[in-house]
Design a protein around this motif. Structure first.
Motif, PDB file in Angstrom:
ATOM      1  N   LEU A 156       0.673  -4.077  -6.082  1.00 49.98           N
ATOM      2  CA  LEU A 156       0.115  -2.841  -5.421  1.00 49.98           C
ATOM      3  C   LEU A 156      -0.819  -4.025  -4.512  1.00 49.98           C
ATOM      4  O   LEU A 156      -1.972  -5.051  -4.546  1.00 49.98           O
ATOM      5  CB  LEU A 156      -0.299  -2.363  -5.464  1.00 49.98           C
ATOM      6  N   ARG A 196      -5.253  -0.058 -13.619  1.00 50.38           N
ATOM      7  CA  ARG A 196      -4.027   0.171 -12.631  1.00 50.38           C
ATOM      8  C   ARG A 196      -3.697  -0.849 -12.457  1.00 50.38           C
ATOM      9  O   ARG A 196      -2.359  -0.834 -11.836  1.00 50.38           O
ATOM     10  CB  ARG A 196      -4.305   1.732 -11.090  1.00 50.38           C
ATOM     11  N   HIS A 219       3.897   0.988   4.949  1.00 51.46           N
ATOM     12  CA  HIS A 219       4.346  -0.419   4.336  1.00 51.46           C
ATOM     13  C   HIS A 219       5.911  -0.024   3.744  1.00 51.46           C
ATOM     14  O   HIS A 219       6.664  -0.165   3.303  1.00 51.46           O
ATOM     15  CB  HIS A 219       3.096  -0.132   3.618  1.00 51.46           C
ATOM     16  N   ALA A 220       5.725   1.354   3.326  1.00 53.04           N
ATOM     17  CA  ALA A 220       6.951   2.848   2.958  1.00 53.04           C
ATOM     18  C   ALA A 220       8.213   2.327   3.551  1.00 53.04           C
ATOM     19  O   ALA A 220       9.824   1.951   3.718  1.00 53.04           O
ATOM     20  CB  ALA A 220       6.903   3.937   2.189  1.00 53.04           C
ATOM     21  N   ASP A 232       1.179  -1.408  -0.290  1.00 51.17           N
ATOM     22  CA  ASP A 232       0.354   0.247   0.241  1.00 51.17           C
ATOM     23  C   ASP A 232       1.022   1.482  -0.432  1.00 51.17           C
ATOM     24  O   ASP A 232       1.436   1.632   1.294  1.00 51.17           O
ATOM     25  CB  ASP A 232      -0.836   0.612   1.121  1.00 51.17           C
ATOM     26  N   GLY A 233       0.989   2.329  -1.097  1.00 50.32           N
ATOM     27  CA  GLY A 233       1.496   2.985  -1.536  1.00 50.32           C
ATOM     28  C   GLY A 233       1.393   4.408  -0.811  1.00 50.32           C
ATOM     29  O   GLY A 233       2.223   5.224  -0.091  1.00 50.32           O
ATOM     30  N   ASN A 234      -0.097   4.275   0.031  1.00 52.18           N
ATOM     31  CA  ASN A 234      -0.331   5.364   0.863  1.00 52.18           C
ATOM     32  C   ASN A 234      -0.377   4.860   1.682  1.00 52.18           C
ATOM     33  O   ASN A 234      -0.723   6.101   3.578  1.00 52.18           O
ATOM     34  CB  ASN A 234      -1.862   5.803   0.715  1.00 52.18           C
ATOM     35  N   ASP A 235       0.906   3.864   3.123  1.00 55.08           N
ATOM     36  CA  ASP A 235       0.607   3.536   4.118  1.00 55.08           C
ATOM     37  C   ASP A 235       1.910   3.648   4.454  1.00 55.08           C
ATOM     38  O   ASP A 235       3.046   3.200   4.010  1.00 55.08           O
ATOM     39  CB  ASP A 235       0.288   1.986   4.090  1.00 55.08           C
ATOM     40  N   PRO A 236       2.390   5.114   5.489  1.00 46.64           N
ATOM     41  CA  PRO A 236       3.762   5.060   5.808  1.00 46.64           C
ATOM     42  C   PRO A 236       4.339   3.500   6.040  1.00 46.64           C
ATOM     43  O   PRO A 236       6.114   3.887   5.823  1.00 46.64           O
ATOM     44  CB  PRO A 236       3.665   6.093   6.331  1.00 46.64           C
ATOM     45  N   SER A 267      -4.882  -3.956  -3.860  1.00 47.32           N
ATOM     46  CA  SER A 267      -5.900  -3.984  -4.707  1.00 47.32           C
ATOM     47  C   SER A 267      -7.189  -4.480  -4.432  1.00 47.32           C
ATOM     48  O   SER A 267      -7.495  -5.731  -4.577  1.00 47.32           O
ATOM     49  CB  SER A 267      -5.440  -4.362  -6.501  1.00 47.32           C
ATOM     50  N   THR A 298      -9.691   1.662 -11.329  1.00 51.98           N
ATOM     51  CA  THR A 298      -8.576   0.820 -10.839  1.00 51.98           C
ATOM     52  C   THR A 298      -8.197  -0.599 -11.123  1.00 51.98           C
ATOM     53  O   THR A 298      -7.741  -0.926 -11.102  1.00 51.98           O
ATOM     54  CB  THR A 298      -9.336   0.408  -9.623  1.00 51.98           C
TER      55      THR A 298
END
Length: 399
Positions: free
Chosen positions: A333, A363, A312-313, A306-310, A335, A360
């Motif tokens: 990702l 992507r 995960h990054a 999840d690129g929006n989860d810090p 999805s 969606t």
């Protein structure tokens, strides 16, 4: 047996009946999974690495039959079978050369919940779309991959249709041809599994004083059987159990490539490190026992990212620092489209139309193509080749 313990069997029976109801609802009217995916001419040209004009010219001069028009006069698109025929006619088949060794890829991690079976089925269908001949071998008695291919392991698959008759202490099959089943994909076959495959583990564990030699023989036998079958395929994908048992060890020895999926969480990272450490020790013991283990590549694939989860990054950054180039740069990702497809016992590549929004779906599919395409490149590098250039690449390179 007390009444509480006896509920376990009731729960299992109820769950099995629900799986069959879901399967029948998903695959009406024949309760068999079908494949209705079609590719528009632009997408077909992209997959074939040619121009749309080249396809139209081949249809006009009779080398290719044009797709039958739909009721409104528009092209309905090309089926997977038509795409395979087009590859042959237009010289766009990616198949390995006869002297190339088939890629036998084990998708393995002892940590559950990392998307092992999801990666397996999407990888198989990705290779199918690209035109490769694929064999999937479900070595896990939980049979998730078998279920995703449209079979109910409890109702549709017997023990005699799994690896059991070949690997058991008293084998009744001398090769694996008996177990190969066609799937809705014309270029993908499956060796299914069910819960009774676990009997192999019991039998080998109870093999007595001669256990080590029996185990070694089974390891070599699985590899030999798979290599005999692999002559008819480009890619063999193995889905072993998420545990260190006899079948997992046999799969590790039979494969010539290893793909390790892991999620971007701290527990998954720590468990994967333990898995790699355990594998290193076990491989050392296998080699000492005279059992050869060789891989053309070992790669880790971050799944459910999840690129929006810090968090995960952050964990992915830790993976990059720890694993370096062994971690594939493009993750799969997280999805909703993958989850929705799985609910229908499908991969994203099997969906006729988006389940969520078209954006969606597009992507998600683009990400899967990019992430799984990394593995295709590793396979082709092992054959001494890379993906063929498209006509546009050649034109611009010589301009």
């Amino acid at each position: 047996m007390n009444s509480i313990v006896s509920q376990i069997g009731d729960l299992a029976s109820s769950g099995e009946k629900m799986i069959e109801r879901l399967r029948r609802k998903a695959f009406l009217p024949e309760s068999r999974k079908g494949l209705n995916v079609r590719f528009g001419i632009a997408e077909a040209a992209q997959l074939l690495g040619c121009s749309t004009n080249r396809i139209r010219m081949a249809e006009e001069d009779g080398r290719l039959p044009p797709p039958p028009p739909s009721e409104n006069g528009r092209r309905p698109g090309y089926t997977v079978e038509q795409m395979l025929s087009m590859r042959e006619v237009l010289g766009a088949s990616p198949a390995r050369a006869p002297m190339d060794v088939p890629a036998v890829i084990a998708v393995q991690n002892f940590k559950g919940g990392v998307g092992k079976s999801t990666v397996t089925i999407h990888l198989a269908h990705y290779f199918a779309v690209q035109g490769y001949r694929v064999l999937v071998v479900d070595c896990d008695s939980q049979a998730t991959t078998t279920t995703l291919f449209g079979f109910n392991p409890h109702f549709n698959i017997t023990r005699e249709e799994t690896l059991y008759p070949y690997l058991s202490i008293d084998p009744t099959q001398a090769d694996l041809n008996y177990a190969v089943k066609p799937t809705p994909w014309p270029n993908v076959d499956l060796i299914p599994s069910n819960l009774e495959l676990f009997d192999v583990e019991y039998e080998l564990a109870a093999s007595g004083a001669d256990g080590q030699s029996v185990l070694a023989a089974r390891f070599r036998k699985l590899k030999a059987g798979l290599m005999d079958l692999a002559c008819d395929y480009d890619i063999v994908i193995l889905d072993p159990p998420p545990a260190l048992g006899t079948i997992s060890l046999a799969v590790m020895q039979a494969a010539n490539a290893l793909l390790v999926p892991l999620a971007a969480t701290t527990p998954d990272f720590c468990s994967t490190v333990q898995f790699l450490s355990m594998m290193d020790q076990v491989i050392g013991q296998l080699v000492e026992a005279g059992i050869e283990v060789n891989y053309n590549f070992v790669r880790l694939l971050c799944s459910k990212f999840d690129g929006n989860d810090p968090s995960h990054a952050m964990v992915r950054s830790i993976m990059e620092q720890s694993f370096g180039p062994a971690l594939l740069p493009i993750p799969i990702l997280e999805s909703a489209e993958i989850s929705h497809a799985a609910l229908r016992m499908m991969s994203v590549y099997e969906l006729e139309r988006p389940i969520g929004t078209p954006k969606t779906h597009k992507r998600c599919k683009a990400n899967l193509d990019d992430a799984l395409g990394q593995i295709e490149q590793l396979v082709r590098q092992g054959w001494g080749r890379v993906a063929p250039a498209s006509e546009e690449d050649v034109i611009y390179a010589t301009a």
